[in-house]
Design an enzyme around this catalytic site. Structure first.
Site, PDB file in Angstrom:
ATOM      1  N   ARG A 168       3.105  -7.536  -5.934  1.00 19.45           N
ATOM      2  CA  ARG A 168       2.727  -7.515  -4.411  1.00 19.45           C
ATOM      3  C   ARG A 168       2.692  -9.128  -3.785  1.00 19.45           C
ATOM      4  NH1 ARG A 168       2.272  -2.852  -5.906  1.00 19.45           N
ATOM      5  NH2 ARG A 168       4.267  -3.084  -4.940  1.00 19.45           N
ATOM      6  N   GLN A 194      -8.210  -5.548   6.627  1.00 22.42           N
ATOM      7  CA  GLN A 194      -8.437  -4.898   5.329  1.00 22.42           C
ATOM      8  C   GLN A 194      -7.098  -5.306   4.379  1.00 22.42           C
ATOM      9  OE1 GLN A 194      -9.510  -0.443   5.852  1.00 22.42           O
ATOM     10  NE2 GLN A 194      -8.745  -1.238   7.691  1.00 22.42           N
ATOM     11  N   ASN A 195      -6.157  -6.254   5.009  1.00 22.79           N
ATOM     12  CA  ASN A 195      -5.090  -6.286   4.423  1.00 22.79           C
ATOM     13  C   ASN A 195      -5.304  -7.450   3.396  1.00 22.79           C
ATOM     14  OD1 ASN A 195      -3.971  -4.508   6.205  1.00 22.79           O
ATOM     15  ND2 ASN A 195      -2.965  -5.604   7.259  1.00 22.79           N
ATOM     16  N   ASP A 255      -2.656  -9.099   2.432  1.00 23.86           N
ATOM     17  CA  ASP A 255      -1.180 -10.042   2.402  1.00 23.86           C
ATOM     18  C   ASP A 255      -1.757 -11.266   3.529  1.00 23.86           C
ATOM     19  OD1 ASP A 255      -1.027  -9.847   5.563  1.00 23.86           O
ATOM     20  OD2 ASP A 255      -0.423  -7.718   5.124  1.00 23.86           O
ATOM     21  N   HIS A 274     -11.323  -7.217   2.162  1.00 24.56           N
ATOM     22  CA  HIS A 274     -10.791  -6.545   0.985  1.00 24.56           C
ATOM     23  C   HIS A 274     -10.112  -7.350  -0.067  1.00 24.56           C
ATOM     24  CE1 HIS A 274     -10.814  -2.348   2.550  1.00 24.56           C
ATOM     25  NE2 HIS A 274     -12.037  -2.550   2.414  1.00 24.56           N
ATOM     26  N   CYS A 326      -9.218 -20.286 -15.109  1.00 23.58           N
ATOM     27  CA  CYS A 326      -9.622 -21.303 -14.111  1.00 23.58           C
ATOM     28  C   CYS A 326      -9.469 -22.847 -14.571  1.00 23.58           C
ATOM     29  CB  CYS A 326     -11.214 -20.984 -13.751  1.00 23.58           C
ATOM     30  SG  CYS A 326     -11.822 -22.197 -12.755  1.00 23.58           S
ATOM     31  N   SER A 374      -5.939   3.784   8.784  1.00 24.96           N
ATOM     32  CA  SER A 374      -5.901   5.306   8.816  1.00 24.96           C
ATOM     33  C   SER A 374      -7.387   5.973   8.751  1.00 24.96           C
ATOM     34  CB  SER A 374      -5.464   6.071   7.366  1.00 24.96           C
ATOM     35  OG  SER A 374      -6.097   5.458   6.350  1.00 24.96           O
ATOM     36  N   ASN A 393      -2.183   3.047  16.963  1.00 28.46           N
ATOM     37  CA  ASN A 393      -1.703   3.444  15.878  1.00 28.46           C
ATOM     38  C   ASN A 393      -0.524   4.545  16.319  1.00 28.46           C
ATOM     39  OD1 ASN A 393      -1.064   5.245  13.560  1.00 28.46           O
ATOM     40  ND2 ASN A 393      -3.400   4.282  12.555  1.00 28.46           N
TER      41      ASN A 393
HETATM   42  N1  APR Z   1       1.961   0.227  13.683  1.00 27.89           N
HETATM   43  C1  APR Z   1       0.871   0.551  13.529  1.00 27.89           C
HETATM   44  N2  APR Z   1       0.166   1.537  12.584  1.00 27.89           N
HETATM   45  C2  APR Z   1       1.225   2.055  11.802  1.00 27.89           C
HETATM   46  C3  APR Z   1       2.391   1.589  11.731  1.00 27.89           C
HETATM   47  C4  APR Z   1       2.778   0.636  12.630  1.00 27.89           C
HETATM   48  N3  APR Z   1       4.223   0.174  12.660  1.00 27.89           N
HETATM   49  N4  APR Z   1       2.890   2.199  10.595  1.00 27.89           N
HETATM   50  C5  APR Z   1       1.916   2.874   9.962  1.00 27.89           C
HETATM   51  N5  APR Z   1       0.803   2.951  10.696  1.00 27.89           N
HETATM   52  C6  APR Z   1      -0.455   3.249  10.637  1.00 27.89           C
HETATM   53  C7  APR Z   1      -0.526   4.844   9.997  1.00 27.89           C
HETATM   54  O1  APR Z   1      -0.233   5.740  10.705  1.00 27.89           O
HETATM   55  C8  APR Z   1      -1.692   4.877   9.195  1.00 27.89           C
HETATM   56  O2  APR Z   1      -2.670   5.283  10.012  1.00 27.89           O
HETATM   57  O3  APR Z   1      -1.006   2.612   9.677  1.00 27.89           O
HETATM   58  C9  APR Z   1      -1.968   3.211   8.871  1.00 27.89           C
HETATM   59  C10 APR Z   1      -2.171   2.945   7.471  1.00 27.89           C
HETATM   60  O4  APR Z   1      -2.875   3.621   6.729  1.00 27.89           O
HETATM   61  P1  APR Z   1      -3.298   3.420   5.120  1.00 27.89           P
HETATM   62  O5  APR Z   1      -1.866   3.171   4.443  1.00 27.89           O
HETATM   63  O6  APR Z   1      -4.479   4.223   4.640  1.00 27.89           O
HETATM   64  O7  APR Z   1      -3.883   1.594   5.312  1.00 27.89           O
HETATM   65  P2  APR Z   1      -5.320   1.116   5.648  1.00 27.89           P
HETATM   66  O8  APR Z   1      -5.900   2.186   6.531  1.00 27.89           O
HETATM   67  O9  APR Z   1      -5.115  -0.173   5.579  1.00 27.89           O
HETATM   68  O10 APR Z   1      -6.010   1.462   4.046  1.00 27.89           O
HETATM   69  C11 APR Z   1      -7.295   0.964   3.829  1.00 27.89           C
HETATM   70  O11 APR Z   1      -7.350   1.514   1.905  1.00 27.89           O
HETATM   71  O12 APR Z   1      -6.584   1.477  -0.417  1.00 27.89           O
HETATM   72  C12 APR Z   1      -7.324   0.908   0.350  1.00 27.89           C
HETATM   73  O13 APR Z   1      -7.913  -1.113   0.240  1.00 27.89           O
HETATM   74  C13 APR Z   1      -7.022  -0.606   0.763  1.00 27.89           C
HETATM   75  O14 APR Z   1      -7.115  -1.845   2.702  1.00 27.89           O
HETATM   76  C14 APR Z   1      -6.868  -0.710   2.323  1.00 27.89           C
HETATM   77  C15 APR Z   1      -7.760   0.521   2.615  1.00 27.89           C
END
Ligand code: APR
Length: 227
Positions: free
Chosen positions: A55, A87-88, A90, A105, A131, A171, A195
């Protein structure tokens, strides 16, 4: 105008970073319990180091998109009245130069020692990594399932005080992050979701669209209300 923005994997999707739970999500092929829990790390440290090394390396090949850039414009206009909670793990928000950004996170470009010291770390990491100051072993500075997210007090305070709360590309299934929209709603903020696949969460306004299209437009709108 006090604004809190919460971002999730969806904001980085159009930069080429896979989300977690969409059809071709990052977890596919990996058991979450193996790569995103302290127990998984104890069981198979090499697998976990490799997972995050991949990653981390991937970040060199991606660029921020128009949604990341738009949020920086919002911070420039609002200053202290703005907070970006992501939450990202990156660094695409970081590359804009935000001063009001919290990675709840953790971050791929950081490592943590057993005693809790946080280091910048851009290389691969494995069981032999140490370290430089203390000689302790390292783990990715990522909040795994079962662990407490970072900066929760500061985030909680800002969400209670904000007038607009906007959740972008998340999500809404992972707590406590998912509960922030509800907290904002209960404290009378206008809650907004951006979204392409709305989640049905506690939002007064739902903007159904991809981040790169919808976020710049939403930011323009907020800036217009400032005059
Ligand atoms: N623009 C906006 N939203 C988008 C796009 C886009 N181009 N493509 C996808 N999505 C939305 C999806 O519809 C979904 O609701 O992004 C969301 C991604 O959801 P997840 O994969 O569940 O990501 P996230 O909500 O960040 O996850 C939360 O879960 O595993 C953990 O710690 C990890 O921080 C992460 C947390």
């Amino acid at each position: 105008m006090k604004v809190v923005v919460l971002t999730g994997a969806g904001i980085s999707a159009e930069s080429g970073i896979q989300t977690f739970r969409d059809a071709d999500g990052l977890w596919e092929g990996h058991d979450v319990m193996d790569v995103a829990t302290p127990e998984g790390f104890e069981r198979q440290p090499d697998l976990v180091y490799r997972f995050y090394n991949d990653r981390r390396r991937g970040l060199a090949a991606v660029e921020p998109n128009d949604a990341h850039r738009a949020l920086y414009r919002l911070e420039e206009a609002l200053g202290q009245d703005f907070l970006l909670v992501t939450q990202n793990v990156d660094d695409l928000h970081d590359r804009q130069g935000h001063e009001r950004l919290l990675h709840m996170h953790g971050q791929l470009y950081q490592a943590r020692t057993e005693s809790g010291r946080i280091l910048d770390w851009r290389e691969d990491m494995d069981a032999t990594s140490r370290c430089p100051q203390t000689g302790e072993t390292l783990r990715p500075h990522i909040v795994w399932f079962g662990e407490t997210p970072l900066y929760m007090d500061e985030i909680d305070r800002a969400v209670r005080a904000c007038e607009i709360f906007c959740a972008i590309g998340t999500s809404g299934v992972v707590y406590p992050a998912a509960g922030l929209s509800d907290l904002a709603w209960r404290n009378s903020a206008e809650t907004v979701e951006i979204n392409p696949r709305p989640t049905g969460g506690p939002f007064q306004r739902v903007i159904e669209g991809s981040a790169t299209k919808a976020v710049p437009l939403w930011v323009d709108e907020v800036l217009e209300t400032l005059g």
